[in-house]
Structure formats: structure tokens, C-alpha cells
Design a protein around this motif. Structure first.
Motif, PDB file in Angstrom:
ATOM      1  N   PHE A   6     103.353  16.997 105.546  1.00  0.00           N
ATOM      2  CA  PHE A   6     104.366  17.588 104.684  1.00  0.00           C
ATOM      3  C   PHE A   6     105.734  17.263 105.256  1.00  0.00           C
ATOM      4  O   PHE A   6     105.904  17.124 106.462  1.00  0.00           O
ATOM      5  CB  PHE A   6     104.206  19.114 104.639  1.00  0.00           C
ATOM      6  N   SER A   9     111.121  20.106 104.798  1.00  0.00           N
ATOM      7  CA  SER A   9     111.519  21.085 103.783  1.00  0.00           C
ATOM      8  C   SER A   9     110.303  21.695 103.085  1.00  0.00           C
ATOM      9  O   SER A   9     110.309  22.887 102.748  1.00  0.00           O
ATOM     10  CB  SER A   9     112.478  20.469 102.763  1.00  0.00           C
ATOM     11  N   GLU A  10     109.236  20.914 102.884  1.00  0.00           N
ATOM     12  CA  GLU A  10     108.018  21.461 102.287  1.00  0.00           C
ATOM     13  C   GLU A  10     107.356  22.481 103.224  1.00  0.00           C
ATOM     14  O   GLU A  10     106.907  23.531 102.786  1.00  0.00           O
ATOM     15  CB  GLU A  10     107.026  20.349 101.964  1.00  0.00           C
ATOM     16  N   ARG A  13     109.394  25.656 103.155  1.00  0.00           N
ATOM     17  CA  ARG A  13     109.123  26.400 101.922  1.00  0.00           C
ATOM     18  C   ARG A  13     107.776  27.111 102.003  1.00  0.00           C
ATOM     19  O   ARG A  13     107.655  28.290 101.643  1.00  0.00           O
ATOM     20  CB  ARG A  13     109.143  25.458 100.713  1.00  0.00           C
TER      21      ARG A  13
END
Length: 163
Positions: A6, A9-10, A13
Motif C-alpha cells: 500500500f 497515504s493508503e 487512511r
């Protein structure tokens, strides 16, 4: 080789989504109590030693080491909100895993009883167990966690911290 990594930022999140799903704040619990909501129940997962002096108003006390045997005492149709000493105590998290394995809906009170006390929210005296029901143990680790938590609360309140 295929990468399933990932992006940063993923991952961020996902982390915050998981935290939002797993935690509930003391202020939210207070609001639910004031609304007299009956769709949740508070459970204190702190161990018997050292014996907690107080608990959050309305909370049941099922120590984390007993959760695997006592989870059946909890209603399956309500959200179970677990708490322990503070943010670095993992008793509520461990208890949550047991309850999740049995299909219960669970959240953890963010900050535990330390956050609750820092905000000066309502507490009840902890009922004393009968003499024969108390477990042996020195409780040094939990006592140290409580001492450190008390020092943190004093710091947050701008009071002097004892060495």
C-alpha cells in the motif's frame, strides 16, 4: 514478483479508519449516558490486583483474564465498550479480541479510566469482592501502570509530578 504494498497515504487512511472503528471517546460515552441509551454496555477489563478503587458509572467489571470464561454474561444485542487503565494498557484490547471471536460488537474507550478521571467524569466506588473470591498476586506491573497513569494525569492538569 507482484507487489501488494500500500502507499503511505493508503496505509494512513486504513490506520485512521481502523482507529475510528475501534475506539469511542469518553465524551461520546458521557453523551450516550445522558441520553440514557440502552444499546451499549461498559465493561471494566482491569485485573483484580491492584484492586481498582473506582469504576465508570454503570460499568460491569469482568477482568481480562476472566473474559474467556465470562463473556457469556454479556448481552449479544448491545455494543460492548471495554476499558482498562490508560492508552498503554492492553487489557481492554485483549478482552476485545475474545469478545470478537464470539461475534460480539466491541469498541474500546479511548484513554481508558485515566482519560475518564482526567476529565473528572462520574465514577462509582468499586464493589469489594468477598475475601474468599480475591485472587493472590503482587500486582506490581499493574500498580506501576497506575502510578505512571496518575503522573500523566497530573502533567495534563499542570500539577507537579512526583519522581
Amino acid at each position: 514478483m507482484t507487489s501488494n504494498a500500500f502507499s503511505e497515504s493508503e496505509l494512513t487512511r486504513l490506520l485512521f479508519s481502523a482507529k475510528a472503528a475501534a475506539y469511542v471517546s469518553p465524551m461520546t460515552i458521557t453523551a450516550w449516558q445522558e441520553e440514557e441509551r440502552s444499546d451499549f454496555i461498559l465493561v471494566d477489563a482491569r485485573k483484580r490486583h491492584p484492586m481498582p478503587a473506582k469504576k465508570i458509572v454503570g460499568a460491569l467489571w469482568i477482568p481480562e483474564p476472566e473474559m474467556a470464561d465470562r463473556w457469556v454474561e454479556l448481552p449479544k444485542d448491545k455494543l460492548i465498550v471495554l476499558y482498562c487503565w490508560d492508552t498503554w494498557c492492553s487489557l481492554a484490547t485483549s478482552a476485545a479480541l475474545v469478545l470478537l471471536e464470539h461475534g460480539l460488537r466491541v469498541k474500546e474507550l479511548y484513554g481508558g479510566v485515566a482519560a475518564w478521571e482526567t476529565l473528572r467524569l462520574r465514577e462509582d466506588e468499586m464493589p469489594r469482592a468477598p475475601a474468599g473470591d480475591q485472587q493472590e498476586g503482587n500486582g506490581k506491573e499493574a500498580a506501576e501502570q497506575h502510578r505512571v497513569g496518575a503522573q500523566t494525569r497530573r502533567q495534563l492538569e499542570g500539577l507537579p509530578v512526583e519522581p
